[in-house]
Design a protein around this motif. Structure first.
Motif, PDB file in Angstrom:
ATOM      1  N   ARG A  29       0.853  -1.209   0.000  1.00 61.12           N
ATOM      2  CA  ARG A  29       0.000   0.000   0.000  1.00 61.12           C
ATOM      3  C   ARG A  29       0.883   1.251   0.000  1.00 61.12           C
ATOM      4  N   ALA A  30       1.959   1.228   0.771  1.00 59.60           N
ATOM      5  CA  ALA A  30       2.882   2.362   0.792  1.00 59.60           C
ATOM      6  C   ALA A  30       3.537   2.545  -0.576  1.00 59.60           C
ATOM      7  N   ALA A  31       3.945   1.443  -1.198  1.00 57.56           N
ATOM      8  CA  ALA A  31       4.622   1.508  -2.499  1.00 57.56           C
ATOM      9  C   ALA A  31       3.694   1.957  -3.625  1.00 57.56           C
ATOM     10  N   ASN A  39      -4.179  -8.350  -2.972  1.00 56.10           N
ATOM     11  CA  ASN A  39      -4.656  -9.323  -3.958  1.00 56.10           C
ATOM     12  C   ASN A  39      -4.434  -8.826  -5.386  1.00 56.10           C
ATOM     13  N   GLU A  40      -4.627  -7.533  -5.604  1.00 56.73           N
ATOM     14  CA  GLU A  40      -4.347  -6.986  -6.934  1.00 56.73           C
ATOM     15  C   GLU A  40      -2.862  -7.084  -7.257  1.00 56.73           C
ATOM     16  N   VAL A  41      -2.012  -6.848  -6.271  1.00 52.26           N
ATOM     17  CA  VAL A  41      -0.564  -6.988  -6.468  1.00 52.26           C
ATOM     18  C   VAL A  41      -0.232  -8.437  -6.824  1.00 52.26           C
ATOM     19  N   HIS A  42      -0.871  -9.386  -6.149  1.00 51.16           N
ATOM     20  CA  HIS A  42      -0.615 -10.794  -6.447  1.00 51.16           C
ATOM     21  C   HIS A  42      -1.091 -11.152  -7.859  1.00 51.16           C
ATOM     22  N   VAL A  43      -2.144 -10.532  -8.322  1.00 51.23           N
ATOM     23  CA  VAL A  43      -2.588 -10.766  -9.706  1.00 51.23           C
ATOM     24  C   VAL A  43      -1.543 -10.215 -10.673  1.00 51.23           C
ATOM     25  N   LEU A  49       6.354 -10.743 -15.332  1.00 52.80           N
ATOM     26  CA  LEU A  49       7.178  -9.785 -16.060  1.00 52.80           C
ATOM     27  C   LEU A  49       7.448 -10.293 -17.474  1.00 52.80           C
ATOM     28  N   GLY A  50       7.186  -9.467 -18.454  1.00 52.06           N
ATOM     29  CA  GLY A  50       7.466  -9.811 -19.839  1.00 52.06           C
ATOM     30  C   GLY A  50       6.574 -10.886 -20.421  1.00 52.06           C
ATOM     31  N   ALA A  51       5.533 -11.262 -19.711  1.00 48.59           N
ATOM     32  CA  ALA A  51       4.680 -12.363 -20.156  1.00 48.59           C
ATOM     33  C   ALA A  51       3.450 -11.843 -20.896  1.00 48.59           C
ATOM     34  N   LEU A  52       2.931 -12.672 -21.753  1.00 50.68           N
ATOM     35  CA  LEU A  52       1.627 -12.482 -22.386  1.00 50.68           C
ATOM     36  C   LEU A  52       0.811 -13.699 -22.008  1.00 50.68           C
ATOM     37  N   ARG A  53      -0.182 -13.522 -21.139  1.00 48.78           N
ATOM     38  CA  ARG A  53      -0.946 -14.655 -20.630  1.00 48.78           C
ATOM     39  C   ARG A  53      -2.436 -14.407 -20.807  1.00 48.78           C
ATOM     40  N   THR A  54      -3.170 -15.481 -21.014  1.00 50.98           N
ATOM     41  CA  THR A  54      -4.622 -15.357 -21.080  1.00 50.98           C
ATOM     42  C   THR A  54      -5.175 -15.199 -19.665  1.00 50.98           C
ATOM     43  N   ILE A  55      -6.388 -14.720 -19.586  1.00 51.98           N
ATOM     44  CA  ILE A  55      -7.029 -14.579 -18.283  1.00 51.98           C
ATOM     45  C   ILE A  55      -7.173 -15.950 -17.623  1.00 51.98           C
ATOM     46  N   SER A  56      -7.443 -16.978 -18.407  1.00 51.80           N
ATOM     47  CA  SER A  56      -7.538 -18.336 -17.842  1.00 51.80           C
ATOM     48  C   SER A  56      -6.217 -18.770 -17.223  1.00 51.80           C
ATOM     49  N   ILE A 105       5.623  -2.257 -10.070  1.00 52.65           N
ATOM     50  CA  ILE A 105       4.990  -2.754  -8.845  1.00 52.65           C
ATOM     51  C   ILE A 105       5.367  -4.212  -8.595  1.00 52.65           C
ATOM     52  N   VAL A 106       5.411  -5.035  -9.639  1.00 57.21           N
ATOM     53  CA  VAL A 106       5.809  -6.433  -9.475  1.00 57.21           C
ATOM     54  C   VAL A 106       7.249  -6.517  -8.972  1.00 57.21           C
ATOM     55  N   ARG A 107       8.129  -5.688  -9.487  1.00 52.95           N
ATOM     56  CA  ARG A 107       9.520  -5.712  -9.022  1.00 52.95           C
ATOM     57  C   ARG A 107       9.610  -5.323  -7.541  1.00 52.95           C
ATOM     58  N   ILE A 108       8.829  -4.345  -7.122  1.00 52.10           N
ATOM     59  CA  ILE A 108       8.804  -3.959  -5.706  1.00 52.10           C
ATOM     60  C   ILE A 108       8.303  -5.130  -4.859  1.00 52.10           C
ATOM     61  N   HIS A 109       7.260  -5.801  -5.327  1.00 52.03           N
ATOM     62  CA  HIS A 109       6.697  -6.948  -4.607  1.00 52.03           C
ATOM     63  C   HIS A 109       7.712  -8.088  -4.523  1.00 52.03           C
ATOM     64  N   GLN A 110       8.368  -8.374  -5.632  1.00 57.58           N
ATOM     65  CA  GLN A 110       9.379  -9.435  -5.626  1.00 57.58           C
ATOM     66  C   GLN A 110      10.530  -9.088  -4.685  1.00 57.58           C
ATOM     67  N   ASP A 111      10.906  -7.814  -4.647  1.00 58.76           N
ATOM     68  CA  ASP A 111      11.970  -7.386  -3.748  1.00 58.76           C
ATOM     69  C   ASP A 111      11.554  -7.574  -2.290  1.00 58.76           C
ATOM     70  N   PHE A 112      10.286  -7.298  -1.972  1.00 59.55           N
ATOM     71  CA  PHE A 112       9.781  -7.525  -0.611  1.00 59.55           C
ATOM     72  C   PHE A 112       9.974  -8.995  -0.220  1.00 59.55           C
ATOM     73  N   HIS A 113       9.576  -9.902  -1.114  1.00 61.95           N
ATOM     74  CA  HIS A 113       9.693 -11.331  -0.816  1.00 61.95           C
ATOM     75  C   HIS A 113      11.152 -11.773  -0.727  1.00 61.95           C
ATOM     76  N   ARG A 114      12.003 -11.223  -1.576  1.00 59.41           N
ATOM     77  CA  ARG A 114      13.428 -11.561  -1.516  1.00 59.41           C
ATOM     78  C   ARG A 114      14.022 -11.123  -0.185  1.00 59.41           C
ATOM     79  N   ARG A 115      13.686  -9.896   0.244  1.00 55.57           N
ATOM     80  CA  ARG A 115      14.200  -9.402   1.526  1.00 55.57           C
ATOM     81  C   ARG A 115      13.672 -10.227   2.692  1.00 55.57           C
ATOM     82  N   MET A 116      12.421 -10.674   2.591  1.00 54.82           N
ATOM     83  CA  MET A 116      11.847 -11.510   3.648  1.00 54.82           C
ATOM     84  C   MET A 116      12.624 -12.834   3.737  1.00 54.82           C
ATOM     85  N   ALA A 117      12.875 -13.468   2.598  1.00 51.17           N
ATOM     86  CA  ALA A 117      13.607 -14.735   2.591  1.00 51.17           C
ATOM     87  C   ALA A 117      15.040 -14.538   3.101  1.00 51.17           C
TER      88      ALA A 117
END
Length: 163
Positions: A29-31, A39-43, A49-56, A105-117
């Motif tokens: 939320r801060a970022a 949940n939107e961040v997880h979506v 990153l760099g992907a083209l994916r269907t909604i399914s 935003i995805v890079r910020i989220h991934q960095d959060f998880h990397r720092r947690m690990a």
């Protein structure tokens, strides 16, 4: 394992899970200036990153229904975080990709998880890290096996995405 040890371990698991959710939500939320739910961040992360994916495909990765994912993708598209593009090979197929802001935003989220690990592992000896890794694999297998009481019920879009 003794009953006391199981009680302590259970408390640690529950409290840690709740702490992760709370801190991750606050950090994201801060970022994002409070404009996205976790949940939107997880979506966004499920789009990739760099992907083209269907909604399914995104729905399967996020373990939600296609209709729930469609609602969420629509919301993220309005926020200019994803865009829909027609498939080059089959114009009937629509794919989703991140915009540059979505990628940020995805890079910020991934960095959060990397720092947690890193924070969990930085003071562990290799043998202790191996034990922790096996314990986490066992926990993951428990959830994925259905032994935990069946699949977790999906949240409705309003709860899941802050509508």
């Amino acid at each position: 394992m003794s009953e006391k040890a199981l009680t302590v371990l259970n408390a640690l698991l529950v409290e840690t899970f709740n702490d992760i959710l709370k801190v991750e939500e606050q950090a994201m939320r801060a970022a994002t200036g409070g404009r996205l739910t976790i949940n939107e961040v997880h979506v966004l992360d499920a789009v990739g990153l760099g992907a083209l994916r269907t909604i399914s495909e995104i729905a399967a990765a996020a373990m939600v229904t296609v209709s729930t994912m469609t609602i969420t993708v629509n919301r993220l598209q309005k926020k200019a975080l994803v865009e829909r593009v027609r498939d080059d090979g089959d114009g009937r197929v629509v794919r989703v990709r991140l915009t540059p802001e979505g990628e940020r935003i995805v890079r910020i989220h991934q960095d959060f998880h990397r720092r947690m690990a890193e924070s969990v592992t930085e003071r562990l000896e290799p043998d202790a890290l191996d034990v922790l890794t096996r314990a986490m694999e066992n926990l993951q297998a428990f959830f994925r096996s259905g032994e935990a009481g069946g699949p977790v019920e999906e949240k409705q879009p309003e709860e899941e995405c802050g509508v």
